[in-house]
Motif scaffolding. Structure first.
Motif, mmCIF file in Angstrom:
data_model
loop_
_atom_site.group_PDB
_atom_site.id
_atom_site.type_symbol
_atom_site.label_atom_id
_atom_site.label_comp_id
_atom_site.label_asym_id
_atom_site.label_seq_id
_atom_site.Cartn_x
_atom_site.Cartn_y
_atom_site.Cartn_z
ATOM 1 N N ASP A 181 0.819 -1.208 0.000
ATOM 2 C CA ASP A 181 0.000 0.000 0.000
ATOM 3 C C ASP A 181 0.856 1.263 0.000
ATOM 4 N N ALA A 182 1.987 1.232 0.733
ATOM 5 C CA ALA A 182 2.895 2.373 0.712
ATOM 6 C C ALA A 182 3.497 2.547 -0.683
ATOM 7 N N LEU A 183 3.824 1.430 -1.328
ATOM 8 C CA LEU A 183 4.363 1.491 -2.684
ATOM 9 C C LEU A 183 3.334 2.066 -3.653
ATOM 10 N N TYR A 184 2.105 1.594 -3.550
ATOM 11 C CA TYR A 184 1.057 2.082 -4.441
ATOM 12 C C TYR A 184 0.848 3.588 -4.264
ATOM 13 N N ALA A 185 0.768 4.045 -3.021
ATOM 14 C CA ALA A 185 0.561 5.474 -2.769
ATOM 15 C C ALA A 185 1.698 6.310 -3.342
ATOM 16 N N ALA A 186 2.931 5.848 -3.171
ATOM 17 C CA ALA A 186 4.075 6.590 -3.690
ATOM 18 C C ALA A 186 4.096 6.568 -5.220
ATOM 19 N N LEU A 187 3.690 5.438 -5.813
ATOM 20 C CA LEU A 187 3.651 5.328 -7.269
ATOM 21 C C LEU A 187 2.621 6.289 -7.857
ATOM 22 N N LEU B 19 3.368 9.408 -10.350
ATOM 23 C CA LEU B 19 2.710 9.504 -11.655
ATOM 24 C C LEU B 19 1.978 10.842 -11.815
ATOM 25 N N LYS B 20 1.324 11.285 -10.770
ATOM 26 C CA LYS B 20 0.635 12.577 -10.841
ATOM 27 C C LYS B 20 1.617 13.693 -11.172
ATOM 28 N N LYS B 21 2.772 13.666 -10.517
ATOM 29 C CA LYS B 21 3.774 14.691 -10.786
ATOM 30 C C LYS B 21 4.326 14.543 -12.207
ATOM 31 N N ALA B 22 4.542 13.288 -12.651
ATOM 32 C CA ALA B 22 5.078 13.053 -13.992
ATOM 33 C C ALA B 22 4.125 13.533 -15.063
ATOM 34 N N LEU B 23 2.824 13.478 -14.764
ATOM 35 C CA LEU B 23 1.807 13.883 -15.731
ATOM 36 C C LEU B 23 1.457 15.368 -15.644
ATOM 37 N N SER B 24 2.199 16.106 -14.857
ATOM 38 C CA SER B 24 1.870 17.521 -14.663
ATOM 39 C C SER B 24 2.529 18.438 -15.688
ATOM 40 N N ALA B 25 3.484 17.906 -16.453
ATOM 41 C CA ALA B 25 4.182 18.751 -17.434
ATOM 42 C C ALA B 25 4.660 17.899 -18.589
ATOM 43 N N PRO B 26 4.703 18.454 -19.800
ATOM 44 C CA PRO B 26 5.199 17.699 -20.960
ATOM 45 C C PRO B 26 6.662 17.316 -20.785
ATOM 46 N N PRO B 27 7.130 16.344 -21.534
ATOM 47 C CA PRO B 27 8.564 16.033 -21.504
ATOM 48 C C PRO B 27 9.390 17.239 -21.948
ATOM 49 N N ASP C 144 4.525 18.051 -26.870
ATOM 50 C CA ASP C 144 3.080 18.217 -26.680
ATOM 51 C C ASP C 144 2.309 16.978 -27.118
ATOM 52 N N LYS C 145 2.697 16.367 -28.240
ATOM 53 C CA LYS C 145 2.007 15.162 -28.704
ATOM 54 C C LYS C 145 2.209 14.000 -27.728
ATOM 55 N N VAL C 146 3.404 13.867 -27.224
ATOM 56 C CA VAL C 146 3.684 12.803 -26.256
ATOM 57 C C VAL C 146 2.882 13.032 -24.978
ATOM 58 N N PHE C 147 2.858 14.265 -24.533
ATOM 59 C CA PHE C 147 2.130 14.601 -23.312
ATOM 60 C C PHE C 147 0.629 14.364 -23.484
ATOM 61 N N GLN C 148 0.107 14.763 -24.633
ATOM 62 C CA GLN C 148 -1.314 14.572 -24.899
ATOM 63 C C GLN C 148 -1.675 13.083 -24.916
ATOM 64 N N ALA C 149 -0.840 12.259 -25.541
ATOM 65 C CA ALA C 149 -1.104 10.816 -25.579
ATOM 66 C C ALA C 149 -1.084 10.224 -24.174
ATOM 67 N N ALA C 150 -0.114 10.627 -23.375
ATOM 68 C CA ALA C 150 -0.012 10.105 -22.015
ATOM 69 C C ALA C 150 -1.213 10.505 -21.164
ATOM 70 N N ARG C 151 -1.612 11.764 -21.249
ATOM 71 C CA ARG C 151 -2.739 12.248 -20.448
ATOM 72 C C ARG C 151 -4.056 11.596 -20.876
ATOM 73 N N SER C 152 -4.163 11.231 -22.153
ATOM 74 C CA SER C 152 -5.407 10.625 -22.631
ATOM 75 C C SER C 152 -5.553 9.172 -22.195
ATOM 76 N N VAL C 153 -4.456 8.531 -21.831
ATOM 77 C CA VAL C 153 -4.488 7.101 -21.487
ATOM 78 C C VAL C 153 -4.351 6.873 -19.983
ATOM 79 N N ILE C 154 -3.398 7.535 -19.347
ATOM 80 C CA ILE C 154 -3.095 7.261 -17.935
ATOM 81 C C ILE C 154 -4.071 8.035 -17.055
ATOM 82 N N ASP C 155 -5.168 7.399 -16.755
ATOM 83 C CA ASP C 155 -6.219 7.967 -15.905
ATOM 84 C C ASP C 155 -6.156 7.248 -14.562
ATOM 85 N N LEU C 156 -5.632 7.906 -13.573
ATOM 86 C CA LEU C 156 -5.411 7.266 -12.274
ATOM 87 C C LEU C 156 -6.707 6.931 -11.551
ATOM 88 N N ASP C 157 -7.821 7.528 -11.980
ATOM 89 C CA ASP C 157 -9.112 7.196 -11.380
ATOM 90 C C ASP C 157 -9.757 5.982 -12.030
#
Length: 469
Positions: free
Chosen positions: A338-344, A348-356, A412-425
């Motif tokens: 559970d600690a691993l999942y929370a940290a992961l 991921l949220k931080k990684a998805l906050s800005a384009p590469p 921007d294209k890479v970021f858009q693809a990632a945001r469209s797929v990786i939905d943490l909810d």
């Protein structure tokens, strides 16, 4: 494996926007529908032949899972005019011979000294035309047990080995071709009979449902005559239709299993664009941004900084009908799942906050190009690459378009693809944690929905190990 440095020498030093290496690919069809793909290259005296059949585990019917992979094994047990172990004539000449099965196709390949090219052409044509007269109940029983043992060795008795099985069942409903993996279930393998196997062969292992790819040291005029001689008289058969199911709707689900593993491991998975679809290449590149190198967006915070994970990786598992995007991490000693999942999730949220950044994307593209050139450089992997292009695009000559998907990607294209797929909810979450090995899901019922799959909201964050079964 052979290398062809003269073909790629200029391209290897080119800029990121350079064209793909000049690799000749000629495509045509025999009268019986067999597609032929030729790539002539005389840098080294070797040739690689691949026969690709447009059938994989995704074509199997309910109750007969594992058939495509079982048939891969049976194809090495002899045919009418060479009823011996298939590898026998290849051993004295140092050939490389094998076959593989995926959800989408089955392929067989032989790399031989070029003066022995007739050997694989004869062997492949004979088993395409004349496997059934040599197929016996004894051979079926023998290879059925071999496949069952392979399942035990590679899946059931390997630490974390059942993960792909679980993820497939969680991501895809029972009626979807990707609900089960190519290895199949013990029950379905046991149920296979000789009539079933013969029907499967007659339906799928025919020229109209196959492609022959030849790469390396040969003269195209001579090769065409040989291919027509060995394959041209085989009855055509019919091209099998590709399954076309809808992509399942995203959902949040959590499955936790116990196994004899040293450390907890977490997988997060999502449906993602199919191979060669828009977004597929961008997700490959974003995977490198997330987990390639010690400064990557997941490795640095989880492994290097917080030391909560022992390892972490992200990857786009590309397939013809739809793909899955996966992020997985193994807990460091002393850390809970559970600690691993929370940290992961936090990372991921931080990684998805800005384009590469340009530097991150540049490294990802360079890493891809290195692998791309390597695949084209060796004759065997080039043959598989060309065959794969035909399978998924209908054209063997697709090197330029494939490389362009990556070198023309933008942050921007890479970021858009990632945001469209990786939905943490709406993630499929799988945990495998240390404990007693549990009974497999759906071993005896290949089309059953795994009983352990429950909505994520029903799994408390502090659930005991193995509580969700």
């Amino acid at each position: 494996m052979s290398c062809i440095p003269l073909v790629l020498g200029l391209a290897l030093g080119a800029s990121s926007t350079a064209a793909a290496p000049k690799v000749p690919v000629e495509q045509y069809q025999l009268k019986n529908g067999l597609t032929v793909l030729l790539s002539e290259d005389h840098a080294l005296p070797v040739s690689s032949l691949e026969i690709l059949y447009l059938v994989g585990s995704g074509h199997e019917r309910a109750g007969r899972t594992g058939f495509a992979h079982l048939f891969e094994h049976l194809m090495f047990q002899g045919s009418q005019h060479f009823d011996h172990e298939y590898f026998k004539p290849y051993e004295p000449i140092g050939a490389a011979v094998n076959g593989t099965t995926s959800q989408d196709r089955t392929n067989f390949f032989e790399t031989v000294p070029s003066n022995y090219l007739k050997t694989p052409l004869f062997m492949e044509s004979d088993r395409m035309q004349s496997l059934l007269p040599a197929l016996t109940q004894e051979k079926l029983d023998n290879q059925r047990e071999v496949v069952k043992n392979e399942r035990r060795q590679r899946y059931e008795n390997t630490p974390y080995g059942m993960a792909n099985w679980y993820l497939s069942e969680l991501l895809y409903p029972p009626e979807h071709p990707y609900h089960h993996t190519p290895i199949g279930s013990h029950a379905d393998l046991t149920a296979a009979n000789l009539d079933d196997v013969k029907q499967f062969f007659q339906q799928y292992y025919v020229p109209a449902n196959a492609a022959l790819t030849l790469v390396g040291d040969f003269q195209s005029t001579d090769a065409k005559q040989l291919i027509d001689y060995y394959f041209g008289s085989i009855p055509a058969g019919v091209r099998a239709p590709r399954p076309n199911p809808p992509v399942p709707a995203p959902r949040a689900v959590h499955l936790q299993k116990t196994d004899e593993v040293p450390l907890p491991r977490v997988w997060l998975a999502w449906h993602s664009p199919a191979l060669f679809a828009a977004g597929d290449a961008e997700l490959d590149l974003f995977s490198a941004v997330l987990s390639m190198g010690k400064s990557s967006r997941l490795y640095f915070p989880l492994v290097y900084d917080k030391k909560i994970a022992k390892d972490v990786s992200a990857y786009q598992d590309s397939q013809a009908l739809s793909s899955m995007y996966v992020v997985e991490a193994t807990a460091a000693p002393g850390q809970s799942v559970d600690a691993l999942y929370a940290a992961l999730v936090e990372a991921l949220k931080k990684a998805l906050s800005a384009p590469p950044t340009d530097a991150e994307l540049g490294r990802a593209i360079s890493a891809y190009k290195k692998g791309f050139y390597g695949r084209v450089e060796a004759v065997q992997s080039r043959a598989s690459t060309i065959s794969n292009y035909f399978l998924n695009t209908g054209k063997g000559d697709y090197l330029q378009q494939d490389l362009a998907r990556y070198v023309e990607a933008t942050p921007d294209k890479v970021f858009q693809a990632a945001r469209s797929v990786i939905d943490l909810d709406h993630a499929v979450r799988l945990d495998i944690v240390p404990g007693k090995k549990e009974a497999e899901p759906a071993v005896a019922q290949s089309s059953a929905v795994p009983a352990a799959a429950v909505p994520a909201a029903a799994v408390p964050a502090t659930a005991a190990k193995g509580a969700v079964k």
